[in-house]
Design a protein around this motif. Structure first.
Motif, short mmCIF file in Angstrom:
data_model
loop_
_atom_site.label_atom_id
_atom_site.label_comp_id
_atom_site.label_asym_id
_atom_site.label_seq_id
_atom_site.Cartn_x
_atom_site.Cartn_y
_atom_site.Cartn_z
N GLU A 24 0.84 -1.21 0.00
CA GLU A 24 0.00 0.00 0.00
C GLU A 24 0.87 1.25 0.00
OE1 GLU A 24 -1.31 3.40 1.36
OE2 GLU A 24 -1.15 2.20 3.18
N ASN A 80 -10.02 2.07 -2.52
CA ASN A 80 -11.48 2.14 -2.67
C ASN A 80 -12.03 0.71 -2.77
OD1 ASN A 80 -14.09 3.02 -3.06
ND2 ASN A 80 -13.77 3.65 -5.19
N ASN A 81 -11.80 -0.07 -1.72
CA ASN A 81 -12.20 -1.48 -1.73
C ASN A 81 -11.59 -2.23 -2.92
OD1 ASN A 81 -13.90 -1.33 0.63
ND2 ASN A 81 -15.46 -0.33 -0.64
N ASN A 82 -10.37 -1.83 -3.27
CA ASN A 82 -9.67 -2.47 -4.39
C ASN A 82 -8.22 -2.80 -4.03
OD1 ASN A 82 -8.80 0.19 -4.30
ND2 ASN A 82 -9.25 0.64 -6.45
N CYS A 95 -5.82 -1.31 -6.83
CA CYS A 95 -5.41 0.09 -6.82
C CYS A 95 -3.95 0.22 -7.25
CB CYS A 95 -5.59 0.67 -5.42
SG CYS A 95 -5.25 2.43 -5.31
N GLN A 334 -12.55 2.54 -9.10
CA GLN A 334 -12.62 1.40 -8.18
C GLN A 334 -12.30 0.10 -8.90
OE1 GLN A 334 -16.46 0.51 -6.41
NE2 GLN A 334 -15.47 -0.24 -4.55
#
Length: 357
Positions: A24, A80-82, A95, A334
């Motif tokens: 991330e 975004n939930n990805n 993402c 997304q």
């Protein structure tokens, strides 16, 4: 943490893209991914490596007649939930898959596996491209270590869906202000409504026809649009001020000064305050490495509709192009994803360009 960028992962651009996506790195949180990339680069004996903040520069020093840059940013927009990545059929989802960790994977794999390229290469893995310019790693390097950026040609590995996007548009943001006189809304004839006055600003925008400009065979379409409106005092007050924020995307044959003059002409009679202005970049297709790169890709370039960091290189007199496997229309979405076939094709193209005499 144990560095997930193992030799086995580095050998496969698909696995490398997934590994990078699974670290991330939302803007201003790039330390972990930068540490991993730096560790890999420092293990390559043919590279000279420097770090500034969360930007890493690695370069060959082979004494070649020309130097090229491969550059990619390490940050992403907010998750975004990805996250983490997934593979669905012949696509990688997650993402940063398109914008632009698949492009970063190109540069990182080449950096560690190509000790004897036909040009000297400078690789940039930089921070904070997705937020305000003052945080941008290339900007910060240009201020602190401008010598790191010197080159004859640059490829920015932004998503282009496997085609060459030449140059980029300039961008300008401005506030167009209308004024009036406050009054009680029950006795509105005593006032002048600034929001109503903004109707003329919107009318001019609705009828605006942007230029279409062709430069070196590349088409750039201009656009001028309202992006936000601010106005109003209270539910019973005729407002005396309204602000319409506009964004002008202009072809790279216009200088920032001409772009500002054009917007001021469009809104003649209104107060116009420029809040952000960045020049575009011309196509830059004539430099020898650019011609050789285009030959390796094997398809005609198109104009870049948007602003990218190629403009930073252009401002330094360095020709630059955009090239990457991701679809720019999926950047920041997304459902962001990259086609594995495009990813592999682009990796082969770059290697062919950098190794074929």
């Amino acid at each position: 943490m144990v560095n997930p960028l193992t030799p086995e992962v580095l050998a496969d651009p698909v696995a490398l893209t997934r590994a990078l996506v699974d670290i991330e790195s939302v803007s201003l949180n790039e330390k972990e991914i930068t540490d991993c990339v730096e560790e890999v680069l420092r293990a390559a004996p043919h590279l000279s490596v420097r770090r500034f903040g969360n930007t890493v520069m690695a370069r060959t020093e082979l004494g070649r007649a020309q130097r090229v840059v491969l550059a990619g940013h390490l940050d992403t927009v907010p998750l975004n939930n990805n996250f983490p990545s997934s593979q669905r059929g012949d696509e990688l989802w997650g993402c940063g898959t398109s914008d632009m960790k698949s492009g970063v994977a190109y540069a990182l794999q080449l950096a560690v596996s190509l000790p004897d390229p036909r040009y000297d290469i400078t690789y940039f893995f930089y921070e904070a491209e997705e937020i305000e310019s003052r945080y941008n790693g290339l900007f910060l390097v240009s201020q602190a270590h401008p010598e790191w950026l010197r080159a004859d040609f640059a490829v920015l590995l932004e998503p282009t869906h496997g085609v060459v996007e030449a140059g980029c548009q300039g961008t300008m943001r401005a506030t167009v202000t209308t004024t009036g006189r406050r009054a009680h809304s029950a006795r509105s004839w005593h006032g002048v409504n600034a929001i109503h006055a903004a109707a003329e600003v919107l009318r001019r925008l609705a009828t605006y026809q942007g230029r279409t400009v062709v430069l070196d065979g590349c088409t750039y379409r201009e656009g001028l649009n309202a992006v936000r409106i601010n106005g109003g005092v209270a539910g019973n007050v005729v407002p005396d001020r309204c602000e319409v924020q506009v964004n002008y995307r202009f072809a790279p044959d216009r200088s920032p000064e001409l772009a500002q003059a054009h917007v001021e002409e469009v809104f003649a009679g209104f107060e116009v305050t420029v809040t952000d202005l960045a020049p575009g970049a011309l196509p830059s297709l004539t430099a020898p490495p650019a011609r050789e790169f285009l030959a390796a890709v094997g398809s005609a370039p198109v104009g870049k509709l948007g602003w990218t960091d190629v403009a930073r290189f252009a401002a330094l007199g360095i020709p630059a192009l955009n090239f990457g496997p991701g679809d720019p229309n999926l950047a920041h979405a997304q459902d962001e994803r990259v086609e594995i076939g495009k990813l592999l094709d682009g990796a082969r193209t770059l290697r062919r360009w950098l190794t074929t005499p």
